[in-house]
Design a protein around this motif. Structure first.
Motif, PDB file in Angstrom:
ATOM      1  N   VAL A  17      21.293 -33.900 -77.317  1.00 50.78           N
ATOM      2  CA  VAL A  17      20.445 -34.571 -76.329  1.00 50.78           C
ATOM      3  C   VAL A  17      19.043 -33.982 -76.356  1.00 50.78           C
ATOM      4  N   GLN A  18      18.074 -34.801 -75.933  1.00 48.69           N
ATOM      5  CA  GLN A  18      16.720 -34.320 -75.707  1.00 48.69           C
ATOM      6  C   GLN A  18      16.472 -34.303 -74.203  1.00 48.69           C
ATOM      7  N   VAL A  19      15.962 -33.194 -73.704  1.00 50.47           N
ATOM      8  CA  VAL A  19      15.682 -33.067 -72.277  1.00 50.47           C
ATOM      9  C   VAL A  19      14.239 -32.584 -72.092  1.00 50.47           C
ATOM     10  N   VAL A  20      13.712 -32.855 -70.895  1.00 49.68           N
ATOM     11  CA  VAL A  20      12.371 -32.411 -70.527  1.00 49.68           C
ATOM     12  C   VAL A  20      12.489 -31.505 -69.306  1.00 49.68           C
ATOM     13  N   VAL A  21      11.864 -30.336 -69.359  1.00 47.13           N
ATOM     14  CA  VAL A  21      11.889 -29.416 -68.228  1.00 47.13           C
ATOM     15  C   VAL A  21      11.002 -29.969 -67.115  1.00 47.13           C
ATOM     16  N   ASP A  22      11.585 -30.167 -65.924  1.00 51.35           N
ATOM     17  CA  ASP A  22      10.838 -30.655 -64.766  1.00 51.35           C
ATOM     18  C   ASP A  22      10.440 -29.526 -63.817  1.00 51.35           C
ATOM     19  N   ASP A  23      11.312 -28.535 -63.677  1.00 51.81           N
ATOM     20  CA  ASP A  23      11.048 -27.468 -62.712  1.00 51.81           C
ATOM     21  C   ASP A  23      11.821 -26.226 -63.126  1.00 51.81           C
ATOM     22  N   VAL A  24      11.369 -25.071 -62.692  1.00 53.33           N
ATOM     23  CA  VAL A  24      12.038 -23.819 -63.019  1.00 53.33           C
ATOM     24  C   VAL A  24      11.909 -22.868 -61.843  1.00 53.33           C
ATOM     25  N   THR A  45      15.510 -27.110 -63.966  1.00 52.51           N
ATOM     26  CA  THR A  45      15.797 -28.521 -63.736  1.00 52.51           C
ATOM     27  C   THR A  45      15.234 -29.322 -64.904  1.00 52.51           C
ATOM     28  N   VAL A  46      16.108 -30.091 -65.536  1.00 49.56           N
ATOM     29  CA  VAL A  46      15.703 -30.871 -66.706  1.00 49.56           C
ATOM     30  C   VAL A  46      16.046 -32.336 -66.494  1.00 49.56           C
ATOM     31  N   ARG A  47      15.286 -33.181 -67.184  1.00 51.66           N
ATOM     32  CA  ARG A  47      15.494 -34.625 -67.129  1.00 51.66           C
ATOM     33  C   ARG A  47      15.982 -35.105 -68.494  1.00 51.66           C
ATOM     34  N   LEU A  48      17.032 -35.910 -68.503  1.00 51.48           N
ATOM     35  CA  LEU A  48      17.570 -36.433 -69.757  1.00 51.48           C
ATOM     36  C   LEU A  48      16.615 -37.465 -70.339  1.00 51.48           C
ATOM     37  N   ALA A  49      16.079 -37.157 -71.526  1.00 54.78           N
ATOM     38  CA  ALA A  49      15.128 -38.066 -72.168  1.00 54.78           C
ATOM     39  C   ALA A  49      15.797 -38.964 -73.196  1.00 54.78           C
ATOM     40  N   ASP A  50      16.859 -38.460 -73.851  1.00 56.84           N
ATOM     41  CA  ASP A  50      17.501 -39.271 -74.890  1.00 56.84           C
ATOM     42  C   ASP A  50      18.840 -38.642 -75.256  1.00 56.84           C
ATOM     43  N   VAL A  51      19.799 -39.478 -75.566  1.00 53.83           N
ATOM     44  CA  VAL A  51      21.072 -39.017 -76.123  1.00 53.83           C
ATOM     45  C   VAL A  51      21.062 -39.390 -77.594  1.00 53.83           C
ATOM     46  N   LEU A  52      20.908 -38.404 -78.451  1.00 59.00           N
ATOM     47  CA  LEU A  52      20.782 -38.637 -79.883  1.00 59.00           C
ATOM     48  C   LEU A  52      22.138 -38.796 -80.567  1.00 59.00           C
ATOM     49  N   THR A  57      27.602 -38.538 -69.419  1.00 54.34           N
ATOM     50  CA  THR A  57      27.917 -39.394 -68.279  1.00 54.34           C
ATOM     51  C   THR A  57      26.666 -39.942 -67.610  1.00 54.34           C
ATOM     52  N   GLU A  58      25.669 -39.087 -67.417  1.00 55.48           N
ATOM     53  CA  GLU A  58      24.461 -39.496 -66.695  1.00 55.48           C
ATOM     54  C   GLU A  58      23.587 -40.398 -67.557  1.00 55.48           C
ATOM     55  N   PRO A  59      22.935 -41.371 -66.952  1.00 53.87           N
ATOM     56  CA  PRO A  59      22.015 -42.229 -67.706  1.00 53.87           C
ATOM     57  C   PRO A  59      20.708 -41.506 -68.020  1.00 53.87           C
ATOM     58  N   VAL A  60      20.008 -41.988 -69.046  1.00 56.86           N
ATOM     59  CA  VAL A  60      18.688 -41.443 -69.383  1.00 56.86           C
ATOM     60  C   VAL A  60      17.787 -41.534 -68.162  1.00 56.86           C
ATOM     61  N   GLY A  61      17.024 -40.475 -67.903  1.00 55.20           N
ATOM     62  CA  GLY A  61      16.157 -40.405 -66.740  1.00 55.20           C
ATOM     63  C   GLY A  61      16.719 -39.557 -65.625  1.00 55.20           C
ATOM     64  N   THR A  62      18.016 -39.232 -65.699  1.00 56.66           N
ATOM     65  CA  THR A  62      18.656 -38.408 -64.672  1.00 56.66           C
ATOM     66  C   THR A  62      18.188 -36.959 -64.785  1.00 56.66           C
TER      67      THR A  62
END
Length: 333
Positions: A17-24, A45-52, A57-62
């Motif tokens: 998966v690709q994730v983006v760090v939102d908060d730490v 806290t990370v946001r799911l950007a893509d499932v490669l 379970t969680e949708p992209v953007g969660t």
């Protein structure tokens, strides 16, 4: 079943998966008892950007919050510091790629130390990952893998090359023609440098680790490595090839050493009146092996390169003597 040294992150991971760090939210660095390292704990806290690859379970953007432990040395070098989160930036906006096992489909759990095998900065590797994963999804045959390696030689990087090598490895070990085909990609200056290095080093690591590859494969790899030392784009790798990889490959990676004639084919010598050429040395690679008939030009080019004092990266007196028929370890104490 043969155990190999080289693995592919694309084949090893069940989920990528690709994730983006939102908060730490991390605590202060404190000494870790009994280790000499420092550690800090907290949450990212990370946001799911893509499932490669795989399923989450969680949708992209969660967004999910992960409990993390970071370890460090107190300086710029990490060395053997453990923990996947210890080797990546945790600043807001950082994009990361996680390679996870099959133990969970929960994003928050997949990113824990228990299930995350590796965590890296996405950056340029993302396109390389997509290329390798896209190929894997098509369940390619060995010949299809080699065709893609040829077609993508200017595009595929280290991740792609490692996937091709591991996925095709058994077929390459069984077939000299296929092995030669991949080595032609590896030694081609049109191939991306990261892929060149990965093909060559992966083959070297598996051959020297298993000691189970036929002599013809060792000879063909040695020839590809030596051809690659003529390419200045490979930088410091050239001196490593000449000083470490090739000497080990020709001397200790199999049941017997390889001569220069094994690697390049027998050089013509003046014969009696008919101009006959010398036969192969004892233990030489069979004449049917792909490439040796064209290798004398490479041997001459290597002689010239090794004799040229202007390029210190290609200095190896032992290999220079080996090209003329001497043992590369003669004179070593």
């Amino acid at each position: 079943m043969t155990t190999y040294a080289v693995t592919s992150e694309v084949l090893e991971a069940a989920t990528i998966v690709q994730v983006v760090v939102d908060d730490v939210a991390l605590g202060d660095w404190t000494p870790e008892p009994g280790t000499g390292f420092q550690r800090r704990t907290g949450t990212v806290t990370v946001r799911l950007a893509d499932v490669l690859k795989g399923r989450i379970t969680e949708p992209v953007g969660t967004s999910v919050t992960v409990d993390v432990v970071l370890r460090g040395t107190g300086g710029p070098r990490l060395g053997d510091v453990e923990g996947v989160w210890s080797h990546v930036p945790t600043d807001s906006g950082a994009r990361l790629v996680a390679f996870c096992d099959a133990g969970t489909r929960s994003l928050a759990l997949a990113l824990t130390e228990e299930h995350c095998q590796r965590l890296i900065v996405s950056g340029p590797v993302l396109a390389d990952l997509r290329l390798a994963i896209g190929l894997q999804r098509r369940s390619p045959t060995a010949d299809r893998l080699l065709a893609e390696a040829e077609r993508q030689r200017a595009t595929g990087g280290a991740v792609f090359a490692r996937y091709v090598w591991v996925a095709a490895r058994e077929a390459l070990r069984a077939s000299l023609d296929r092995f030669d085909r991949l080595m032609r990609v590896a030694e081609d200056p049109a191939t991306r440098v990261e892929a060149q290095e990965t093909y060559l080093v992966s083959a070297y690591e598996d051959i020297t680790f298993t000691r189970a590859y036929p002599a013809e494969r060792r000879a063909r790899l040695a020839r590809a490595m030596l051809a690659s030392t003529l390419d200045p784009r490979l930088g410091e790798l050239r001196s490593t090839l000449l000083g470490v990889y090739v000497p080990n490959l020709i001397a200790t990676a199999g049941p017997g050493p390889l001569t220069a004639d094994d690697v390049f084919g027998t050089e013509p010598v003046p014969g009696p009146a008919t101009g006959a050429v010398a036969g192969p040395a004892a233990g030489a690679v069979p004449a049917a092996a792909p490439g040796p008939e064209a290798a004398p030009d490479l041997r001459d080019a290597l002689r010239a390169e090794l004799d040229d004092p202007r390029d210190p990266a290609t200095t190896s007196p032992a290999l220079r003597a080996w090209l003329d028929g001497s043992d590369p370890h003669d004179g070593e104490g």
